[in-house]
Design a protein around this motif. Structure first.
Motif, PDB file in Angstrom:
ATOM      1  N   ASN A  39       0.819  -1.211   0.000  1.00  0.00           N
ATOM      2  CA  ASN A  39       0.000   0.000   0.000  1.00  0.00           C
ATOM      3  C   ASN A  39       0.852   1.259   0.000  1.00  0.00           C
ATOM      4  O   ASN A  39       1.941   1.283   0.573  1.00  0.00           O
ATOM      5  CB  ASN A  39      -0.927   0.011   1.228  1.00  0.00           C
ATOM      6  CG  ASN A  39      -2.037  -0.990   1.098  1.00  0.00           C
ATOM      7  OD1 ASN A  39      -2.632  -1.142   0.036  1.00  0.00           O
ATOM      8  ND2 ASN A  39      -2.327  -1.699   2.169  1.00  0.00           N
ATOM      9  N   HIS A  40       0.321   2.288  -0.608  1.00  0.00           N
ATOM     10  CA  HIS A  40       0.899   3.633  -0.598  1.00  0.00           C
ATOM     11  C   HIS A  40       2.353   3.664  -1.091  1.00  0.00           C
ATOM     12  O   HIS A  40       3.148   4.485  -0.634  1.00  0.00           O
ATOM     13  CB  HIS A  40       0.790   4.253   0.788  1.00  0.00           C
ATOM     14  CG  HIS A  40      -0.587   4.209   1.362  1.00  0.00           C
ATOM     15  ND1 HIS A  40      -1.709   4.546   0.630  1.00  0.00           N
ATOM     16  CD2 HIS A  40      -1.036   3.845   2.592  1.00  0.00           C
ATOM     17  CE1 HIS A  40      -2.789   4.402   1.396  1.00  0.00           C
ATOM     18  NE2 HIS A  40      -2.409   3.971   2.581  1.00  0.00           N
ATOM     19  N   ILE A  71      -0.123   2.679  -5.929  1.00  0.00           N
ATOM     20  CA  ILE A  71       0.467   4.022  -5.909  1.00  0.00           C
ATOM     21  C   ILE A  71      -0.613   4.954  -5.391  1.00  0.00           C
ATOM     22  O   ILE A  71      -1.585   5.241  -6.085  1.00  0.00           O
ATOM     23  CB  ILE A  71       0.955   4.425  -7.312  1.00  0.00           C
ATOM     24  CG1 ILE A  71       1.978   3.407  -7.826  1.00  0.00           C
ATOM     25  CG2 ILE A  71       1.537   5.835  -7.286  1.00  0.00           C
ATOM     26  CD1 ILE A  71       2.356   3.580  -9.289  1.00  0.00           C
ATOM     27  N   SER A  72      -0.452   5.376  -4.153  1.00  0.00           N
ATOM     28  CA  SER A  72      -1.469   6.197  -3.498  1.00  0.00           C
ATOM     29  C   SER A  72      -0.842   6.927  -2.321  1.00  0.00           C
ATOM     30  O   SER A  72       0.272   6.622  -1.909  1.00  0.00           O
ATOM     31  CB  SER A  72      -2.624   5.314  -3.002  1.00  0.00           C
ATOM     32  OG  SER A  72      -2.141   4.356  -2.078  1.00  0.00           O
ATOM     33  N   ALA A  73      -1.581   7.891  -1.776  1.00  0.00           N
ATOM     34  CA  ALA A  73      -1.202   8.617  -0.561  1.00  0.00           C
ATOM     35  C   ALA A  73       0.176   9.275  -0.679  1.00  0.00           C
ATOM     36  O   ALA A  73       0.853   9.449   0.318  1.00  0.00           O
ATOM     37  CB  ALA A  73      -1.263   7.700   0.652  1.00  0.00           C
ATOM     38  N   PHE A 105      -2.932   2.577  -9.674  1.00  0.00           N
ATOM     39  CA  PHE A 105      -3.229   3.818  -8.993  1.00  0.00           C
ATOM     40  C   PHE A 105      -4.390   3.560  -8.040  1.00  0.00           C
ATOM     41  O   PHE A 105      -5.320   2.827  -8.370  1.00  0.00           O
ATOM     42  CB  PHE A 105      -3.605   4.921  -9.979  1.00  0.00           C
ATOM     43  CG  PHE A 105      -2.455   5.389 -10.829  1.00  0.00           C
ATOM     44  CD1 PHE A 105      -1.256   5.780 -10.252  1.00  0.00           C
ATOM     45  CD2 PHE A 105      -2.575   5.458 -12.197  1.00  0.00           C
ATOM     46  CE1 PHE A 105      -0.196   6.232 -11.028  1.00  0.00           C
ATOM     47  CE2 PHE A 105      -1.525   5.905 -12.993  1.00  0.00           C
ATOM     48  CZ  PHE A 105      -0.335   6.292 -12.400  1.00  0.00           C
ATOM     49  N   ALA A 106      -4.327   4.184  -6.874  1.00  0.00           N
ATOM     50  CA  ALA A 106      -5.386   3.991  -5.883  1.00  0.00           C
ATOM     51  C   ALA A 106      -5.568   5.272  -5.082  1.00  0.00           C
ATOM     52  O   ALA A 106      -4.712   6.143  -5.078  1.00  0.00           O
ATOM     53  CB  ALA A 106      -5.019   2.836  -4.950  1.00  0.00           C
ATOM     54  N   SER A 107      -6.682   5.335  -4.404  1.00  0.00           N
ATOM     55  CA  SER A 107      -6.922   6.478  -3.529  1.00  0.00           C
ATOM     56  C   SER A 107      -6.690   6.060  -2.086  1.00  0.00           C
ATOM     57  O   SER A 107      -6.553   4.877  -1.780  1.00  0.00           O
ATOM     58  CB  SER A 107      -8.352   6.987  -3.694  1.00  0.00           C
ATOM     59  OG  SER A 107      -9.236   6.129  -3.023  1.00  0.00           O
ATOM     60  N   GLY A 121      -8.965  15.327  -7.866  1.00  0.00           N
ATOM     61  CA  GLY A 121      -7.775  15.889  -8.501  1.00  0.00           C
ATOM     62  C   GLY A 121      -6.564  14.983  -8.433  1.00  0.00           C
ATOM     63  O   GLY A 121      -5.677  15.051  -9.281  1.00  0.00           O
ATOM     64  N   ILE A 122      -6.519  14.113  -7.455  1.00  0.00           N
ATOM     65  CA  ILE A 122      -5.414  13.162  -7.341  1.00  0.00           C
ATOM     66  C   ILE A 122      -5.372  12.264  -8.570  1.00  0.00           C
ATOM     67  O   ILE A 122      -4.309  12.021  -9.133  1.00  0.00           O
ATOM     68  CB  ILE A 122      -5.563  12.337  -6.048  1.00  0.00           C
ATOM     69  CG1 ILE A 122      -5.312  13.237  -4.842  1.00  0.00           C
ATOM     70  CG2 ILE A 122      -4.643  11.136  -6.042  1.00  0.00           C
ATOM     71  CD1 ILE A 122      -5.706  12.610  -3.528  1.00  0.00           C
TER      72      ILE A 122
END
Length: 184
Positions: A39-40, A71-73, A105-107, A121-122
């Motif tokens: 994660n992240h 790919i996040s945070a 890609f992740a949120s 926007g991310i």
């Protein structure tokens, strides 16, 4: 640890910081029949020494074919999201380690919204980095935004395989459909 053997073929969501990545790589290697998702992107932090540690760690994790990355945070720990220019290098390094077929890609909702004020926007910045800055092929962009997650999480999506499909819904609150014509 022995319990992990009971979950072959399942997903283990791995959340570790950059100083733990090398040890995490050892764990991942011991369970080749279990899919691990980092994660992240392993929480990359700025600063040369921290960046070197992160690069070594993320490459160690990526050596395992049962390891994937979200790919996040990006920027969550260091003052928040600061736009496409700040994140492009981290995205590129992550893709060099894992490749586009083991990355997504992740949120980090709802935290992303609190940090940035604009969670939508991310994803726009992810797209700008992938298409505009890194010049990735549309096939790789679709893998990062859609295909890899749908395969790993065994999602059955209603709108087929192609985000460029004219019948696909607009994504991310009307910010547009990802397609070759949209050079955001």
């Amino acid at each position: 640890m022995k319990l992990l053997n009971d979950y072959q073929g399942q997903i283990f969501e791995l959340q570790v910081c950059q100083s733990q990545l090398t040890r995490a790589a050892e764990l991942v290697s011991k369970f080749p029949d279990l899919n691990f998702i980092l994660n992240h992107a392993g929480f990359p932090l700025s600063g040369e020494e921290k960046r070197v540690q992160w690069l070594e760690g993320i490459n160690a994790v990526a050596q395992n074919e049962n390891a994937y990355v979200k790919i996040s945070a990006l920027g969550m720990w260091e003052g928040g999201w600061s736009g496409v220019d700040k994140i492009t290098g981290t995205i590129e390094d992550t893709l060099l380690a894992f490749g586009p077929n083991r990355s997504m890609f992740a949120s980090n909702l709802p935290i992303d919204k609190e940090v940035t004020g604009d969670a939508v926007g991310i994803f726009d910045d992810f797209y700008r980095a992938a298409k505009g800055k890194l010049k990735l092929k549309m096939q790789d962009i679709e893998a990062l935004f859609f295909h890899n997650a749908s395969i790993l999480y065994k999602l059955h999506c209603k709108h087929g395989d192609n985000l460029r499909d004219n019948n696909a819904p607009e994504v991310w609150g009307g910010y547009g459909v990802l397609d070759d014509k949209n050079n955001r």
